[in-house]
Scaffold this active site. Structure first.
Site, PDB file in Angstrom:
ATOM      1  N   CYS A 154       0.314  -2.471   2.572  1.00 49.33           N
ATOM      2  CA  CYS A 154       0.365  -3.170   1.186  1.00 49.33           C
ATOM      3  C   CYS A 154       0.798  -4.600   1.307  1.00 49.33           C
ATOM      4  O   CYS A 154       0.244  -5.508   0.591  1.00 49.33           O
ATOM      5  CB  CYS A 154       1.397  -2.427   0.241  1.00 49.33           C
ATOM      6  SG  CYS A 154       1.833  -3.003  -0.982  1.00 49.33           S
ATOM      7  N   TYR A 169     -10.949   1.310  -6.188  1.00 48.11           N
ATOM      8  CA  TYR A 169     -10.256   0.013  -6.401  1.00 48.11           C
ATOM      9  C   TYR A 169     -10.599  -1.096  -5.949  1.00 48.11           C
ATOM     10  O   TYR A 169     -10.927  -1.969  -6.542  1.00 48.11           O
ATOM     11  CB  TYR A 169      -8.703   0.637  -5.936  1.00 48.11           C
ATOM     12  CG  TYR A 169      -7.779   1.438  -6.754  1.00 48.11           C
ATOM     13  CD1 TYR A 169      -7.108   0.908  -7.652  1.00 48.11           C
ATOM     14  CD2 TYR A 169      -8.121   2.693  -6.876  1.00 48.11           C
ATOM     15  CE1 TYR A 169      -6.058   1.902  -8.009  1.00 48.11           C
ATOM     16  CE2 TYR A 169      -7.112   3.669  -7.278  1.00 48.11           C
ATOM     17  CZ  TYR A 169      -6.146   3.254  -8.050  1.00 48.11           C
ATOM     18  OH  TYR A 169      -5.533   4.185  -8.652  1.00 48.11           O
ATOM     19  N   CYS A 204      -2.236  -4.791  -1.093  1.00 49.19           N
ATOM     20  CA  CYS A 204      -1.691  -5.009  -2.567  1.00 49.19           C
ATOM     21  C   CYS A 204      -1.293  -6.506  -2.729  1.00 49.19           C
ATOM     22  O   CYS A 204      -1.869  -7.206  -3.762  1.00 49.19           O
ATOM     23  CB  CYS A 204      -0.352  -4.024  -2.739  1.00 49.19           C
ATOM     24  SG  CYS A 204      -0.698  -2.383  -2.454  1.00 49.19           S
TER      25      CYS A 204
END
Length: 482
Positions: A57, A197, A62
């Site tokens: 992440c 995604y 992300c």
């Protein structure tokens, strides 16, 4: 194991320091546990022997992706600004290397912050590759090749997942999301394979930066597990932004040519690209952990099987996050890490609650959802389902001239009046949906939404002014009910 020294001072050893491991380590230490973490050396692009504090992440997921999303958004916004009175030069330049440098600076900064958080919490960090060698033992191979064996009452595995590559001829010519975040040059032509995604987000990023993008996916619409009405809205918006969609399409071969990478599809299409991105899913990182030798049960894709408290079939070994392949979202891994610490060291038996977990896809404009889709609600409901929708042109688009609708949806259980699902595709969707998620978690009814005063003028107020029923869906009766 004569070449391995032994340290038996730890209560918990965590493999590795991914998002869930961060939370579990800090909270466990706060409860008084002696915690040690094995983590691979830092590198922006992961491999079986490279990683870094913060995990996917923070380093290659992300956070850097969202930075690129921001970077890609400015080009179209500058174009829109002209109709708001801003006089701009006809040519808008973009410096990819500058953005890449800023992104790398930020993940290095965050990497340092996480290390300090560990240190301040009293957690010991051991750099190297770890593997489980017994129910209570972890072996660490340090950077110089020496090995140390740590013994602990509990072993927590938080190794996350890695990008998967489809097995097609020429697959070595493609990249995954890891490399996509660190490209030396911005591609002018990109082919993206996948409908989830990562695929939709990178297609939006590269198109926003001026590249020609072809998005190939196996289904008729992208984002398979989302609400069908929202999926259709995303597809329209992607096409409206200039992305070439190839539904019901798979790649069968990649060939290196002088013009670039020649991409062959199963629909007899040929596309030439500078970059081909495989975004077809991720697999749990368990291959090198020695788990089967210790007796830890894995499923068919290599994910660790756990119970509702994240415990494996070996009582001393636990697992959280993507490595368990439950709900693969960073905040969910944080929740699982919190529950682990409370259960094992806090004296509070806690299990993760996977209901009403909000999420967002940072395409342009973004999609964000919480609760049940319309399709899920119809399948699960005992009675009728009420659907409320609002589709409108955002105020900024009425001035800029951009033809891009925002769509909002509420799914309501007719019998209880509870709002059981909410979706939005439009600007600021993620920021708005976080507040809606709290309402659903509290069991809000449609009447409560209707009695809430809206903020005007805002898009968010539409969620509390959808008074007209769009449709009532009755669950089909079975023969036994007739």
């Amino acid at each position: 194991m004569s070449d391995v020294s032994v340290n038996r001072r730890l209560v918990t050893v965590i493999l590795y320091f991914r998002s869930g491991g961060v939370r579990a380590a800090r909270f466990s230490a706060q409860y008084g546990a002696k915690v040690g973490i094995c983590e691979l050396p830092f590198h922006p692009i992961s491999s079986e022997v490279l990683g870094g504090v913060g995990g996917t992440c923070v380093i290659r997921g992300c956070v850097p992706k969202k930075i690129l999303v921001y970077g890609a958004s400015f080009g179209p916004e500058l174009e829109d600004a002209r109709n708001f009175g801003w006089e701009l030069n006809n040519k808008i330049d973009f410096n990819w290397k500058k953005l890449l440098h800023k992104k790398t600076e930020e993940i290095i900064r965050l990497n340092g912050i996480y290390k300090r958080l560990l240190s301040n919490a009293g957690v010991k960090l051991y750099e190297g590759e770890g593997k489980v060698v017994g129910p209570n033992e972890v072996e660490l191979t340090q950077l110089d090749g020496t090995k140390i064996c740590y013994s602990a009452k509990h072993v927590l595995i938080a190794t996350g997942s890695r990008s998967e590559r489809p097995d097609i001829p020429g697959q070595e010519l493609a990249i995954t999301s890891d490399e996509a975040l660190s490209l030396d040059e911005l591609p002018k032509r990109a082919v993206v394979l996948g409908g989830g995604y990562i695929a939709v987000e990178f297609a939006s990023i590269w198109r926003g930066m001026g590249a020609t993008v072809d998005l190939c996916f196996r289904k008729e619409l992208p984002l398979t597990y989302f609400d069908n009405e929202m999926r259709a809205a995303v597809a329209r918006n992607l096409e409206g932004r200039g992305i070439n969609l190839h539904p019901s399409t798979n790649l069968i071969e990649l060939v290196k040519t002088e013009e670039g990478i020649r991409v062959l599809t199963d629909n007899d299409q040929e596309i030439v690209a500078d970059i081909v991105l495989f975004a077809t899913g991720r697999i749990p990182t368990t291959k090198r952990l020695n788990l089967q030798a210790v007796g830890v049960e894995l499923d068919e894709i290599g994910a660790i099987k756990v119970d509702e408290y994240s415990r494996t079939n070996i009582p001393s070994i636990w697992a959280i996050g993507d490595v368990t392949n439950r709900m693969n979202l960073t905040p969910v891994a944080l929740m699982e890490g919190t529950c682990f610490a409370k259960t094992v060291f806090g004296g509070q038996l806690s299990k993760p609650d996977y209901s009403n977990v909000p999420t967002a896809v940072f395409c342009v404009p973004p999609l964000s959802v919480v609760g049940l889709t319309e399709e899920e609600a119809i399948e699960q409901a005992k009675g009728d389902v009420l659907i409320f929708t609002s589709t409108f042109n955002p105020m900024r688009n009425t001035i800029s001239g951009r033809q891009e609708k925002t769509i909002m949806k509420l799914v309501v259980d007719a019998e209880t009046d509870k709002v059981i699902g909410a979706s939005m595709c439009g600007p600021d969707a993620a920021e708005i949906m976080q507040g809606i998620a709290i309402a659903l978690k509290c069991g809000a009814t449609k009447a409560m939404f209707d009695s809430t005063v809206g903020i005007h003028p805002s898009a968010a107020e539409e969620f509390v002014t959808m008074r007209t029923l769009t449709r009532r869906v009755s669950k089909p009766k079975t023969k036994l009910q007739e």
